[in-house]
Write a protein that holds these residues in place. Structure first.
Motif, PDB file in Angstrom:
ATOM      1  N   MET A   1       0.377  -1.093  -0.270  1.00  0.00           N
ATOM      2  CA  MET A   1       0.171   0.209  -0.176  1.00  0.00           C
ATOM      3  C   MET A   1       0.765   0.957  -0.065  1.00  0.00           C
ATOM      4  SD  MET A   1      -2.608   1.128   2.852  1.00  0.00           S
ATOM      5  CE  MET A   1      -3.683   2.477   2.532  1.00  0.00           C
ATOM      6  N   THR A   2       0.189   1.421  -0.928  1.00  0.00           N
ATOM      7  CA  THR A   2       2.207   2.952  -0.944  1.00  0.00           C
ATOM      8  C   THR A   2       1.700   4.665  -0.713  1.00  0.00           C
ATOM      9  OG1 THR A   2       1.186   3.696  -3.232  1.00  0.00           O
ATOM     10  CG2 THR A   2       3.443   2.381  -2.824  1.00  0.00           C
ATOM     11  N   ASP A   3      -0.191   4.223  -0.964  1.00  0.00           N
ATOM     12  CA  ASP A   3      -1.053   5.439  -0.664  1.00  0.00           C
ATOM     13  C   ASP A   3      -1.320   5.630   0.779  1.00  0.00           C
ATOM     14  OD1 ASP A   3      -2.728   7.206  -0.551  1.00  0.00           O
ATOM     15  OD2 ASP A   3      -4.594   6.596  -1.888  1.00  0.00           O
ATOM     16  N   GLN A   4      -0.849   6.754   1.297  1.00  0.00           N
ATOM     17  CA  GLN A   4      -1.376   6.351   2.628  1.00  0.00           C
ATOM     18  C   GLN A   4      -2.133   7.745   3.177  1.00  0.00           C
ATOM     19  OE1 GLN A   4       2.649   7.553   5.019  1.00  0.00           O
ATOM     20  NE2 GLN A   4       3.029   5.430   3.624  1.00  0.00           N
ATOM     21  N   SER A   5      -2.752   8.197   2.198  1.00  0.00           N
ATOM     22  CA  SER A   5      -3.519   9.106   2.615  1.00  0.00           C
ATOM     23  C   SER A   5      -4.987   8.711   3.874  1.00  0.00           C
ATOM     24  CB  SER A   5      -4.984   9.800   1.363  1.00  0.00           C
ATOM     25  OG  SER A   5      -5.482   8.414   0.597  1.00  0.00           O
ATOM     26  N   LEU A   6      -5.707   9.659   3.884  1.00  0.00           N
ATOM     27  CA  LEU A   6      -6.857   9.094   4.934  1.00  0.00           C
ATOM     28  C   LEU A   6      -8.237   8.603   4.461  1.00  0.00           C
ATOM     29  CD1 LEU A   6      -7.151  13.067   6.489  1.00  0.00           C
ATOM     30  CD2 LEU A   6      -6.758  11.246   7.979  1.00  0.00           C
ATOM     31  N   ASP A   7      -8.198   8.934   2.974  1.00  0.00           N
ATOM     32  CA  ASP A   7      -8.872   7.964   2.475  1.00  0.00           C
ATOM     33  C   ASP A   7      -8.921   6.691   2.133  1.00  0.00           C
ATOM     34  OD1 ASP A   7     -11.166  10.370   1.824  1.00  0.00           O
ATOM     35  OD2 ASP A   7      -9.995  11.082  -0.113  1.00  0.00           O
ATOM     36  N   ALA A   8      -7.264   6.559   1.858  1.00  0.00           N
ATOM     37  CA  ALA A   8      -7.073   5.382   2.019  1.00  0.00           C
ATOM     38  C   ALA A   8      -7.829   4.483   3.215  1.00  0.00           C
ATOM     39  CB  ALA A   8      -5.527   5.004   0.954  1.00  0.00           C
ATOM     40  N   PHE A   9      -6.705   5.568   4.056  1.00  0.00           N
ATOM     41  CA  PHE A   9      -6.839   4.569   4.998  1.00  0.00           C
ATOM     42  C   PHE A   9      -8.817   3.859   5.351  1.00  0.00           C
ATOM     43  CE2 PHE A   9      -3.391   5.229   6.599  1.00  0.00           C
ATOM     44  CZ  PHE A   9      -2.882   4.832   7.502  1.00  0.00           C
ATOM     45  N   LEU A  10      -9.407   5.068   4.657  1.00  0.00           N
ATOM     46  CA  LEU A  10     -11.264   4.889   5.374  1.00  0.00           C
ATOM     47  C   LEU A  10     -11.174   3.285   4.148  1.00  0.00           C
ATOM     48  CD1 LEU A  10     -13.521   5.503   6.576  1.00  0.00           C
ATOM     49  CD2 LEU A  10     -13.613   7.045   4.768  1.00  0.00           C
ATOM     50  N   SER A  11     -11.130   3.484   3.421  1.00  0.00           N
ATOM     51  CA  SER A  11     -11.178   2.427   2.323  1.00  0.00           C
ATOM     52  C   SER A  11     -11.134   1.024   2.106  1.00  0.00           C
ATOM     53  CB  SER A  11     -10.764   2.702   0.678  1.00  0.00           C
ATOM     54  OG  SER A  11     -10.607   1.843  -0.160  1.00  0.00           O
ATOM     55  N   THR A  12      -9.467   1.133   3.274  1.00  0.00           N
ATOM     56  CA  THR A  12      -8.874  -0.273   3.683  1.00  0.00           C
ATOM     57  C   THR A  12     -10.208  -0.821   4.932  1.00  0.00           C
ATOM     58  OG1 THR A  12      -6.871  -0.073   3.088  1.00  0.00           O
ATOM     59  CG2 THR A  12      -6.584  -1.487   5.023  1.00  0.00           C
ATOM     60  N   ALA A  13     -10.769  -0.121   5.903  1.00  0.00           N
ATOM     61  CA  ALA A  13     -11.474   0.435   6.650  1.00  0.00           C
ATOM     62  C   ALA A  13     -12.406  -0.396   6.238  1.00  0.00           C
ATOM     63  CB  ALA A  13     -11.513   1.093   7.926  1.00  0.00           C
ATOM     64  N   HIS A  14     -13.450   0.288   4.984  1.00  0.00           N
ATOM     65  CA  HIS A  14     -14.621  -0.014   4.704  1.00  0.00           C
ATOM     66  C   HIS A  14     -14.694  -1.522   3.687  1.00  0.00           C
ATOM     67  CE1 HIS A  14     -17.107   3.019   5.440  1.00  0.00           C
ATOM     68  NE2 HIS A  14     -15.949   4.144   4.934  1.00  0.00           N
ATOM     69  N   GLU A  15     -13.399  -2.057   3.277  1.00  0.00           N
ATOM     70  CA  GLU A  15     -12.960  -3.399   2.962  1.00  0.00           C
ATOM     71  C   GLU A  15     -12.303  -4.268   4.067  1.00  0.00           C
ATOM     72  OE1 GLU A  15      -9.772  -2.794   0.766  1.00  0.00           O
ATOM     73  OE2 GLU A  15     -10.314  -1.542  -0.910  1.00  0.00           O
ATOM     74  N   THR A  16     -11.716  -4.133   5.229  1.00  0.00           N
ATOM     75  CA  THR A  16     -12.761  -5.324   6.129  1.00  0.00           C
ATOM     76  C   THR A  16     -13.222  -5.415   6.765  1.00  0.00           C
ATOM     77  OG1 THR A  16      -9.993  -3.841   6.677  1.00  0.00           O
ATOM     78  CG2 THR A  16     -11.207  -5.149   8.328  1.00  0.00           C
ATOM     79  N   VAL A  17     -14.343  -4.441   6.720  1.00  0.00           N
ATOM     80  CA  VAL A  17     -15.585  -4.260   7.608  1.00  0.00           C
ATOM     81  C   VAL A  17     -16.248  -5.576   6.789  1.00  0.00           C
ATOM     82  CG1 VAL A  17     -17.930  -3.775   7.546  1.00  0.00           C
ATOM     83  CG2 VAL A  17     -15.453  -2.898   8.861  1.00  0.00           C
ATOM     84  N   ALA A  18     -15.995  -5.393   4.937  1.00  0.00           N
ATOM     85  CA  ALA A  18     -16.700  -6.109   3.761  1.00  0.00           C
ATOM     86  C   ALA A  18     -16.535  -7.658   4.366  1.00  0.00           C
ATOM     87  CB  ALA A  18     -16.723  -5.389   3.087  1.00  0.00           C
ATOM     88  N   THR A  19     -15.970  -8.038   4.868  1.00  0.00           N
ATOM     89  CA  THR A  19     -15.034  -9.409   4.934  1.00  0.00           C
ATOM     90  C   THR A  19     -15.589 -10.109   6.030  1.00  0.00           C
ATOM     91  OG1 THR A  19     -12.958  -8.586   6.012  1.00  0.00           O
ATOM     92  CG2 THR A  19     -12.883  -8.898   3.429  1.00  0.00           C
ATOM     93  N   PHE A  20     -16.153  -9.360   6.919  1.00  0.00           N
ATOM     94  CA  PHE A  20     -16.738  -9.868   8.002  1.00  0.00           C
ATOM     95  C   PHE A  20     -17.496 -11.507   7.946  1.00  0.00           C
ATOM     96  CE2 PHE A  20     -16.204  -5.834  11.604  1.00  0.00           C
ATOM     97  CZ  PHE A  20     -14.943  -6.366  11.326  1.00  0.00           C
ATOM     98  N   PRO A  21     -17.290 -12.135   8.585  1.00  0.00           N
ATOM     99  CA  PRO A  21     -19.089 -13.323   8.391  1.00  0.00           C
ATOM    100  C   PRO A  21     -19.851 -12.362   8.705  1.00  0.00           C
ATOM    101  CG  PRO A  21     -17.514 -13.484   9.858  1.00  0.00           C
ATOM    102  CD  PRO A  21     -16.619 -12.450   9.670  1.00  0.00           C
ATOM    103  N   GLU A  22     -21.114 -12.799   8.535  1.00  0.00           N
ATOM    104  CA  GLU A  22     -22.260 -12.297   9.108  1.00  0.00           C
ATOM    105  C   GLU A  22     -22.652 -13.489  10.323  1.00  0.00           C
ATOM    106  OE1 GLU A  22     -24.326 -10.761   8.024  1.00  0.00           O
ATOM    107  OE2 GLU A  22     -24.287  -9.679   6.001  1.00  0.00           O
ATOM    108  N   PRO A  23     -22.986 -13.242  11.488  1.00  0.00           N
ATOM    109  CA  PRO A  23     -24.029 -11.734  11.542  1.00  0.00           C
ATOM    110  C   PRO A  23     -22.796 -10.792  11.804  1.00  0.00           C
ATOM    111  CG  PRO A  23     -24.224 -12.664  13.354  1.00  0.00           C
ATOM    112  CD  PRO A  23     -22.760 -14.539  12.987  1.00  0.00           C
ATOM    113  N   PHE A  24     -21.770 -10.698  11.636  1.00  0.00           N
ATOM    114  CA  PHE A  24     -21.377  -9.930  11.863  1.00  0.00           C
ATOM    115  C   PHE A  24     -21.080  -8.736  11.303  1.00  0.00           C
ATOM    116  CE2 PHE A  24     -19.381 -12.539  14.636  1.00  0.00           C
ATOM    117  CZ  PHE A  24     -18.761 -12.574  16.070  1.00  0.00           C
TER     118      PHE A  24
END
Length: 129
Positions: A1-24
């Protein structure tokens, strides 16, 4: 990950949440995720933390295990990620990918939303070792 912007952090966080198993994943859907460079002074004071570099993330809300149908929320539950402290930890560690560290902090803070304490999390996640 070369992009260290606030938007890149937010995108990574949203991608992480999208991988949570249900029901989480469903339980996480109502939580706001906010990325800032540094924690606010009130956050540090509430947690009795003297150095902002020591706070990489924060869950601000009522854990699901403590919520009641009688609770009237005044604001959404929020997971805060702090870019500069995360970057400092990433540079100091030197042994983890930045995306993995952002994902780790995200999961840790959402675990608090699900009702886990720091001790509960430490039993299964010995990240610092």
């Amino acid at each position: 990950m070369t992009d260290q912007s606030l938007d890149a952090f937010l995108s990574t966080a949203h991608e992480t949440v999208a991988t949570f198993p249900e029901p989480f994943r469903e339980m996480a859907a109502e939580v706001a995720v906010v990325v800032k460079d540094w924690p606010a002074e009130w956050m540090l004071q509430d947690l009795d933390i003297g150095d902002a570099r020591d706070l990489t993330g924060l869950y601000d809300g009522i854990p699901l295990t403590e919520k009641s149908t009688f609770d009237q929320p005044t604001q959404p539950d929020t997971v805060w990620l702090f870019r500069e402290p995360i970057l400092l930890e990433w540079r100091e560690r030197g042994d983890v990918a930045l995306r993995d560290l952002i994902a780790h902090v995200t999961v840790h803070e959402f675990a608090h939303h699900f009702g886990w304490s720091d001790d509960d999390i430490a039993e299964i996640d010995r990240w610092w070792e």
